[in-house]
Every structure is written in C-alpha cells, then in structure tokens.
Design an enzyme around this catalytic site. Structure first.
Site, PDB file in Angstrom:
ATOM      1  CG  HIS A 188      -2.060  -1.027   1.033  1.00 45.90           C
ATOM      2  ND1 HIS A 188      -2.977  -1.300   2.017  1.00 45.90           N
ATOM      3  CD2 HIS A 188      -2.368  -1.833  -0.011  1.00 45.90           C
ATOM      4  CE1 HIS A 188      -3.813  -2.244   1.585  1.00 45.90           C
ATOM      5  NE2 HIS A 188      -3.458  -2.591   0.363  1.00 45.90           N
ATOM      6  CB  CYS A 200       5.493  16.554 -15.637  1.00 39.85           C
ATOM      7  SG  CYS A 200       4.305  15.980 -14.403  1.00 39.85           S
ATOM      8  N   GLY A 223      -1.170 -11.312  11.603  1.00 41.25           N
ATOM      9  CA  GLY A 223      -1.830 -10.126  12.114  1.00 41.25           C
ATOM     10  C   GLY A 223      -2.557  -9.299  11.081  1.00 41.25           C
ATOM     11  CB  SER A 241      -8.963  -8.874   9.529  1.00 43.93           C
ATOM     12  OG  SER A 241      -8.975  -7.677   8.771  1.00 43.93           O
TER      13      SER A 241
HETATM   14 ZN   LIG Z   1       5.306  14.738 -12.743  1.00 37.87          ZN
END
Ligand SMILES: [Zn+2]
Length: 191
Positions: free
Chosen positions: A33, A99, A136, A138
């Site tokens: 994650h 960017c 650990g 669920s």
């Molecule tokens: Zn960027």
C-alpha cells in the site's frame, strides 16, 4: 527479523505504510500500500521523498511554519472550515518539479488499486515460497487476500496467525488464534 536471517522468511508483503518492517531490519519487503515517506506525481508517476518535498515547500513558503505554528492545534480541530482556509490561503503547494503535475503521498488509499508492477512482484514472491504465513491481518481487503488465494490454489501451506477471524480462514492449512509477537517469537526461538 531472526526468521529472515535464518532463511525461513524469504520476504514480507505488508499493508503497513509506516516502514515498521524496514525499521526493524527486514531486507525484502514489498510495501503493498505504499510508503508514507514518499510522494508520487499523479501525472508522470515519478516518486520523490517526502523529505525533499518538505524542503521545497519550505523554500516556496518562507515563514509559513512560523506564521501558523501557534495555531496548528486550532487548524486540526477547527470545526469551522473557513478558519482553516483562511490560515492556509497563502500557502503555495509544490507541483511536480519534472512535469508540473499534482503530487500526493505514495500511499494506496481506500478505493484505489495497488500498482500492477507491485502486485506482480508480490505474486512472484509468493510463487517463489514454499508456504505463506499471514501474520496479524484480517485480510479484509482484496489486496492482501489474493495472495492467500494464490498460495492455496497452488497447494501451498497457508498459516494464519491472528487473534480474530480473517477472510482467509477457509483457505488456511493452520489457524493460530494468538498474538503475532508471541507466536512469531516462539517460532523463532525453536529454530
Ligand atoms: Zn510529474
């Protein structure tokens, strides 16, 4: 991390974003994650460290921290959104330096998908292992449960160590209803 040192644990797939495993010395960790210490550009997907972003924000907003320092607690608990906007209205956010895109923490939030490349790395880790140990969790979200399904489908032993029920229980070879710290410490002691 004695289990990894002894070659029993080949790698860790974690849903934590706080680098607990890395801080503990684990070598092979897939942060499913994401990581709280990184920031990603929504346009070009380049990743930078939060530390670097903090330096840029400080440069873009000289004196900002000092100006709100006395009011930080007010901002966090303010029930009146206007007050928050007023105090942060002069804050200049930093766009992506490559960017110009919008930056966000490199964390997979609820409803978002784990990047495909990361999922593939995690599958590869599961495929290279002889067994899967769930410690650990669920397994409430599919992002973790799918690896249990993969291991079970391939006929590998799946051991679940968790205090409560998990969504992977029906796929488990062995269920251990115990605390993770206690269970894994005892396991390491017996190696
Ligand atoms: Zn960027």
């Amino acid at each position: 991390m004695r289990l990894e040192e002894r070659g029993v644990v080949r790698g860790i797939i974690t849903q934590n974003v706080d680098l607990l495993h890395e801080d503990a010395g684990a070598r092979t960790v897939i942060d499913l994650h994401g990581r709280y210490d990184r920031v990603i550009c929504l346009s070009c997907s380049r990743v930078i460290s939060r530390e670097h972003l903090a330096e840029r924000l400080t440069a873009l907003n000289p004196g900002f921290i000092e100006s709100v320092a006395g009011n930080v607690e007010d901002i966090e608990i303010a029930p009146d959104a206007d007050a928050v906007i007023e105090q942060t209205a002069h804050f200049h956010p930093a766009p992506c330096e490559f960017c110009g895109g919008v930056l966000k923490p490199e964390i997979v939030y609820f409803g978002e998908n784990v990047p495909r490349e990361r999922v593939e790395r995690a599958y590869a880790l599961v495929d290279s292992a002889d067994a899967l140990l769930v410690a650990g969790s669920s397994l409430a979200v599919m992002s973790g449960l799918r690896f249990v399904k993969r291991a079970a489908k391939d006929g590998k032993p799946v051991v679940v160590v968790n205090r409560g029920v998990t969504r992977g229980d029906s796929l488990a070879t062995l269920l251990v209803h115990a605390g993770v710290t206690q269970a894994l410490t005892e396991l390491a002691d017996r190696l």
